[in-house]
Scaffold this motif. Structure first.
Motif: not given
Lengths: 581, 306
Positions: B170-185, B232-238
């Motif tokens: 489970w803990s292996d998900r945290v860092l990749p998700a933060l890295t990838l999600g950060g830009v989109y955030a 929401i419009a951005f969510l599709g491509p994101a």
């Protein structure tokens, strides 16, 4: 016994360009069961006044500098936010100018109607709230309220939405209703209905009303007391009959005179500046009366009448039809037709004005656009200078665009905000490859002067101008190609009456000077009658009556024409006297 | 609504066909083939046999029609690189990993982005606005291949909270998700702020205030729905971008996702693998955009009737 007493209210806006004294030391009071009308043009501070009372002025940049507003023993101006919230929508309710944007498009009517109840009477059951909302909708004249309450705002017309706004404001049975230009965005016919409704409800519910408008005619229909605002000050206030019979201040006199009236035969409209002299002394505006206004206005009427050859037609329209298809499937054929224009015929003699009058949706705008081939006619014939131009494409129309121009309703959205005035005005000439760049600039300067603007405006952008100035710019743009025929599509409908008078005079003056032919489109018969030689009354895509302007007004045959005449606000002193009796 | 969905899906077919055709011929035009390695196959006979096995000896047009014929029944063919494995199998195995990473990332992005954007919009041009917006700007500017190693440096090497790579617990998900999600955030924060500010200046917000609604009520009941439309419009491509896997993040954290297969296949001229992943992504993007459109119509009553 006054209900709401405002004293020495000052609301200033602190902007980057200095302090704007939007409301500058005004006092008034509202008595129980009374209608107080506040009249003034855009920017006079009338909306800011009521927003100040309601705590709706955005702060900063706005700031209430001084004053008191006593309502039920409490000063609204220094009340804390929670007290104001408890009053707003419960004891003091508001309706706004534009019913198209003042309702939340994402929420059902029902949700918005019951919201004041949910906020102010949290213990109320949803079912009871809904049944009160339905009752209120029926009261404001919405048929089938039981079913329609669950619709969304976009499923209602402008007039219906304003009825919903009124129902929403009155659902909590407030003691004071503030109506901020509630009829300005509506057609005159709808305006008449809404005014009648407000009057009935006011009698019925015994609510005190502050009614804000730019149109003294509307005030005459409704108000007991009137305050006239100009440049942040109340320049005159008093009993309604007294204001109409014996106006004291030159601004009030100008405002009363500048409204086109059905019964008047003025060829040129008086304007506020015929009565009012303004001098800026050390940053303060001093207002004084210009002497000899009455004589001057009389002299203005002695314009040489235009010679119109009744057999020389610049435009002939025969059996014109414009139908739009609705909801076309991918495989299925067109499912339904909207007959925007359905077989109309008329002729326009050179140098004359044809007035097209009717309510929103009657097809008058589509008619204007179809003549200019901005929309494709479905059938029929349009002849310009004897040549048929029906359905010409862009290339074929190009030479005709020089001769046929159009001025649109909304001067805010019909000028590109990213072009300077010089670019906007020289563009038509560039498209038609007229002159060198320098020639075009010279032309633009003389055009600006012709429409009453100064040449140093060249490099400015549209947002730096007022609505009236923008419409002058639009007129100048239409004139840039020296056309002989102009369609004015609701060209003054978005304007204050005082500005409207100036633009109408300008259009008439230009017509005389350049022997222009107009089609003048409006929902307001009084304006059309002032401008036009002949009038065509449109309804549901058809012309129901046409003839000479004086004649249509004096002896209307069609019921609908009679309705349009009756919808023009009545502001004669006889009417006010009979209403007040 | 169903009609709309049906026709949109129908329109997707020619789009996919065009994408397939262009990709097919562009791949064949690029120099090199699947069996040209750094260590070339010496024996021309073996190479010929290999090519015959995969049908590469036929004419280009018959290869194209073979490919189309198989595509219609959903067969993407065998991979050239991973011998004895079908492209379908590879996608089915790797996609769930990428999708999971994408879903975690989009959750991170929405949680961070929406909060930051809403906070910023409440008091524009104040410290509450500038702080999250500056962070968002940094988030947009710092690329994932910088952000990933920084996070690894801090959280796995220094603090030793998480593994530096892998995809097992489970803990292996945290860092990749933060890295990838950060830009989109960061993007979502900016869109939220803009949308909310736009809505808050509407007349109907003034109406709500005139009814006596509290600021919280104004914000949640009246402003939120309209304000989130741009997001929401951005969510599709994101979402499509996120769940189709990120090559960079999957490489940094050694995640066995689809993104890596995609890029490796292109380098190896693994024709069928490239075709398969391209078409799969294309279909996914079309589907997600459709989903977003449906969502927008569902949220906006003015669009619902048409």
């Amino acid at each position: 016994m006054s209900y709401l007493k405002v004293e020495n209210l000052k609301t200033y806006f602190h902007t980057r360009n200095g302090v704007v004294k939007a409301v500058d030391d005004i006092s008034f009071s509202l008595k129980k069961g009374e209608v107080l009308g506040i009249v003034g043009e855009s920017g006079s501070g009338k909306s800011v006044t009521v927003h100040s009372l309601m705590g709706l002025v955005p702060q900063p940049p706005g700031k209430i500098e001084a004053g008191t507003a006593i309502f039920d023993g409490k000063n609204l101006l220094d009340a804390d936010k929670s007290l104001l919230r408890a009053l707003r929508g419960k004891r003091i309710a508001m309706i706004f100018q534009d019913p198209m944007t003042s309702l939340n498009p994402y929420l059902r009517i029902s949700e918005q109607l019951i919201e004041p109840l949910i906020i102010h009477e949290p213990e109320i059951a949803y079912k009871d709230a809904i049944s009160r909302a339905i009752e209120m909708l029926e009261k404001v004249g919405i048929d089938d309220a039981q079913k329609r309450i669950h619709s969304y705002p976009h499923e209602f017309s402008g007039g219906m939405r304003q009825r919903v706004m009124i129902a929403m404001a009155l659902i909590t049975e407030p003691e004071v209703l503030i109506a901020d230009e509630p009829t300005t965005a509506l057609d005159v016919t709808v305006q008449a209905q809404i005014l009648r409704l407000l009057k009935e409800l006011q009698d019925d519910l015994d609510v005190s009303v502050i009614f804000i408008t730019h149109d003294l005619g509307v005030i005459a229909e409704l108000a007991n007391q009137v305050g006239v605002m100009y440049r942040g000050k109340i320049v005159e206030q008093g009993e309604v009959l007294q204001i109409f019979e014996h106006p004291q201040h030159p601004y009030t006199k100008g405002l009363l005179a500048c409204r086109p009236r059905l019964e008047s035969t003025f060829k040129v409209l008086p304007t506020v500046s015929d009565y009012l002299e303004e001098n800026e002394v050390a940053g303060q505006f001093q207002l004084s009366e210009k002497p000899g206004a009455v004589d001057r206005i009389e002299a203005m009427q002695r314009v040489v009448s235009r010679e119109i050859d009744e057999s020389d037609f610049i435009l002939e329209v025969e059996n014109l039809k414009v139908h739009f298809t609705e909801r076309r499937g991918v495989f299925s054929g067109p499912e339904s037709w909207v007959k925007a224009v359905d077989g109309i015929s008329f002729t326009v003699p050179r140098g004359s004005t044809l007035g097209l009058v009717g309510e929103s949706g009657c097809g008058k705008t589509t008619t204007g656009r179809a003549i200019l081939n901005l929309v494709n006619p479905t059938s029929g014939m349009v002849k310009y200078n004897g040549e048929e131009i029906t359905g010409f494409d862009a290339a074929a129309m190009l030479p005709y665009r020089k001769q046929m121009q159009i001025v649109f309703q909304d001067p805010y959205s019909s000028l590109n905000p990213r072009l300077t005035i010089e670019q906007a005005l020289s563009e038509p000439m560039a498209v038609h490859q007229i002159g060198t760049k320098q020639d075009r600039r010279d032309r633009v300067v003389s055009l600006l002067e012709e429409v009453g603007l100064e040449s140093h405006f060249l490099r400015r952008y549209p947002h730096e101008f007022s609505g009236g100035q923008r419409q002058r710019i639009c007129v100048a743009r239409a004139l840039a190609l020296e056309p002989e025929f102009i369609v004015c599509d609701e060209a003054v409908s978005a304007m204050d009456v005082s500005v409207q008078a100036q633009v109408l005079n300008l259009l008439k003056e230009l017509q005389g000077k350049r022997s222009l032919t107009y089609i003048f489109i409006s929902h307001d018969l009084s304006v059309v009658k002032f401008m036009a030689d002949t009038i065509a009354v449109m309804r549901e895509g058809e012309i129901v009556e046409q003839g000479e302007a004086e004649n249509v007004y004096a002896n209307p045959i069609n019921e609908y024409t009679k309705n349009l005449i009756a919808a023009v606000p009545r502001d004669s002193t006889e009417f006010i006297r009979s209403r007040r009796a | 609504m169903w009609k709309l969905i049906f026709f949109r899906l129908l329109k997707a077919i020619p789009v996919l066909f065009v994408i397939a055709t262009i990709t097919f011929f562009m791949l064949r035009l690029t120099p090199g083939g699947p069996f040209d390695r750094e260590k070339p196959i010496k024996d021309p006979e073996i190479k010929k046999q290999l090519e015959a096995h995969y049908g590469l000896d036929k004419s280009l047009s018959s290869q194209y029609f073979d490919f189309l014929g198989k595509l219609v029944v959903g067969d993407l063919g065998p991979s050239f690189k991973h011998s004895n494995r079908q492209v379908n199998e590879v996608i089915i195995k790797a996609f769930p990993v990428s999708a999971e990473l994408g879903l975690w990332s989009i959750m991170v992005a929405l949680a961070l982005g929406l909060t930051a954007g809403m906070v910023a919009s409440v008091k524009p041009n104040s410290i509450l606005d500038y702080t999250p917006m500056t962070l968002a700007m940094i988030g947009i500017c710092v690329p994932t291949f910088v952000m990933g190693p920084i996070l690894i440096l801090i959280f796995s090497l220094k603090l030793e909270w998480f593994n530096a790579s892998g995809w097992d617990q489970w803990s292996d998900r945290v860092l990749p998700a933060l890295t990838l999600g950060g830009v989109y955030a960061a993007y979502i924060a900016r869109l939220t702020r803009g949308g909310m500010l736009e809505v808050m200046s509407q007349d109907y917000i003034r109406t709500a205030r005139a009814k006596g609604a509290s600021e919280v009520r104004v914000l949640l009941k009246h402003a939120l729905r309209g304000g989130l439309m741009p997001v929401i419009a951005f969510l599709g491509p994101a979402v499509a971008g996120l769940i189709s896997g990120s090559f960079v993040v999957e490489t940094i954290f050694q995640i066995p996702g689809l993104g890596r297969h995609f890029v490796e296949a292109a380098f190896n001229r693994d024709y069928t693998m490239v075709m398969g992943t391209v078409l799969f992504f294309a279909a996914l993007i079309i589907l997600l955009n459709l989903l977003v459109d449906v969502l927008q119509i569902w949220l906006n009553p003015r669009l619902r009737t048409t």
